[in-house]
Design a protein around this motif. Structure first.
Motif, PDB file in Angstrom:
ATOM      1  N   ILE A 135       5.432   7.144   1.823  1.00 21.38           N
ATOM      2  CA  ILE A 135       4.447   6.531   2.709  1.00 21.38           C
ATOM      3  C   ILE A 135       3.305   5.972   1.862  1.00 21.38           C
ATOM      4  CG2 ILE A 135       2.722   7.013   4.497  1.00 21.38           C
ATOM      5  CD1 ILE A 135       4.697   9.059   5.638  1.00 21.38           C
ATOM      6  N   ALA A 136       2.998   4.703   2.067  1.00 17.98           N
ATOM      7  CA  ALA A 136       1.890   4.081   1.350  1.00 17.98           C
ATOM      8  C   ALA A 136       0.576   4.528   1.982  1.00 17.98           C
ATOM      9  CB  ALA A 136       2.013   2.567   1.407  1.00 17.98           C
ATOM     10  N   VAL A 137      -0.402   4.834   1.151  1.00 15.61           N
ATOM     11  CA  VAL A 137      -1.689   5.331   1.640  1.00 15.61           C
ATOM     12  C   VAL A 137      -2.814   4.416   1.163  1.00 15.61           C
ATOM     13  CG1 VAL A 137      -3.323   7.253   1.639  1.00 15.61           C
ATOM     14  CG2 VAL A 137      -0.858   7.714   1.655  1.00 15.61           C
ATOM     15  N   LYS A 138      -3.672   4.036   2.109  1.00 10.26           N
ATOM     16  CA  LYS A 138      -4.876   3.284   1.765  1.00 10.26           C
ATOM     17  C   LYS A 138      -6.076   4.047   2.309  1.00 10.26           C
ATOM     18  CE  LYS A 138      -5.231  -1.205   1.613  1.00 10.26           C
ATOM     19  NZ  LYS A 138      -5.256  -2.655   1.943  1.00 10.26           N
ATOM     20  N   VAL A 139      -7.109   4.185   1.489  1.00 11.05           N
ATOM     21  CA  VAL A 139      -8.348   4.827   1.911  1.00 11.05           C
ATOM     22  C   VAL A 139      -9.364   3.733   2.224  1.00 11.05           C
ATOM     23  CG1 VAL A 139     -10.208   6.397   1.279  1.00 11.05           C
ATOM     24  CG2 VAL A 139      -7.873   6.855   0.484  1.00 11.05           C
ATOM     25  N   ARG A 140      -9.785   3.670   3.470  1.00  7.57           N
ATOM     26  CA  ARG A 140     -10.812   2.722   3.905  1.00  7.57           C
ATOM     27  C   ARG A 140     -12.119   3.499   4.028  1.00  7.57           C
ATOM     28  NH1 ARG A 140     -10.184  -3.022   5.001  1.00  7.57           N
ATOM     29  NH2 ARG A 140      -7.962  -3.405   5.240  1.00  7.57           N
ATOM     30  N   PHE A 141     -13.123   3.102   3.261  1.00 11.83           N
ATOM     31  CA  PHE A 141     -14.334   3.910   3.180  1.00 11.83           C
ATOM     32  C   PHE A 141     -15.583   3.132   3.592  1.00 11.83           C
ATOM     33  CE2 PHE A 141     -13.662   1.854  -0.904  1.00 11.83           C
ATOM     34  CZ  PHE A 141     -14.921   1.394  -1.252  1.00 11.83           C
ATOM     35  N   THR A 142     -16.612   3.883   3.924  1.00  9.92           N
ATOM     36  CA  THR A 142     -17.957   3.355   4.111  1.00  9.92           C
ATOM     37  C   THR A 142     -18.861   4.055   3.112  1.00  9.92           C
ATOM     38  OG1 THR A 142     -18.456   5.014   5.807  1.00  9.92           O
ATOM     39  CG2 THR A 142     -17.632   2.881   6.571  1.00  9.92           C
ATOM     40  N   GLY A 143     -19.925   3.369   2.678  1.00  7.36           N
ATOM     41  CA  GLY A 143     -20.795   3.935   1.658  1.00  7.36           C
ATOM     42  C   GLY A 143     -20.100   3.958   0.307  1.00  7.36           C
ATOM     43  N   GLY A 144     -20.859   4.265  -0.743  1.00  3.66           N
ATOM     44  CA  GLY A 144     -20.252   4.321  -2.077  1.00  3.66           C
ATOM     45  C   GLY A 144     -19.662   2.983  -2.478  1.00  3.66           C
TER      46      GLY A 144
END
Length: 213
Positions: free
Chosen positions: A61-70
């Motif tokens: 399973i491909a994983v992408k982290v979508r973030f706010t801040g930083g």
């Protein structure tokens, strides 16, 4: 029992803030302080990532982290180079989720699930079930006790599910279900889990933390 079809291109998107003192988990600051609230977010995100790692051991399973801040560099320093990192961008939660889903489907994903890092009860077994169910239903939702949801799974982008929703209220889940019914989507619901957003929610995390320790 359903089995994951490894031939399908499955994507998992993790929505999380970068833990910054004074900006993260602000409703918990009165109980934990600026740094304590940020540390709690850090611990809960790391817990979620550990469960995602377990999931990846079962299926590609491909994983992408979508973030706010930083920023991307801070995220890479935090979790390494095994994931793809991208900001959530502007707009309300619905707009940011739609953008993330559209990006995944544009990149040939067939089954896409978005999760947050606020429900520490979310584990690899529930995620496995979510991907299994997504092979049979148009919409997979994981309801949260506060009236929102911690998980949303689709096989195609359905914009109606992310508009006209009162984000951040106790009506999010019910409004989403109502829209799904109106447009005749087949839906399935996962285990209801508790969010950790307010001081009275802290025992939920403390119970998980004891189990980890």
């Amino acid at each position: 029992m359903l089995k994951l079809q490894k031939s399908r291109k499955q994507h998992l998107i993790i929505f999380t803030p970068y833990p910054e003192a004074g900006k993260t988990k602000t409703r918990l600051i009165p109980a934990l302080g600026d740094i304590g609230a940020a540390n709690l977010q850090k611990q809960m995100t790391e817990h979620t990532i550990l469960e995602v790692n377990k999931l990846q051991h079962k299926s590609a399973i491909a994983v992408k982290v979508r973030f706010t801040g930083g920023n991307g560099e801070l995220m890479q320093n935090w979790f390494g180079l095994d994931f793809v990192y991208q900001t959530q961008g502007e707009g309300d939660l619905g707009e940011r989720m739609m953008r993330s889903l559209a990006d995944a489907f544009d990149n040939s994903a067939e089954d896409v699930i978005i999760i947050n890092t606020d429900c520490p009860g979310l584990n690899s077994q529930i995620l496995t079930t979510a991907f299994e169910q997504l092979q049979c239903f148009d919409l997979v939702l994981g309801p949260a006790l506060d009236g929102g949801y911690y998980c949303s799974g689709l096989q195609q982008l359905i914009p109606e599910l992310f508009s006209q929703i009162q984000w951040g209220t106790a009506q999010v889940f019910s409004q989403t279900v109502e829209i799904a019914q109106k447009i005749n989507l087949s839906s399935v619901y996962l285990t209801t889990l508790a969010d950790v957003d307010r001081p009275e929610d802290l025992p939920v995390w403390q119970q998980i933390w004891k189990g980890i320790g």
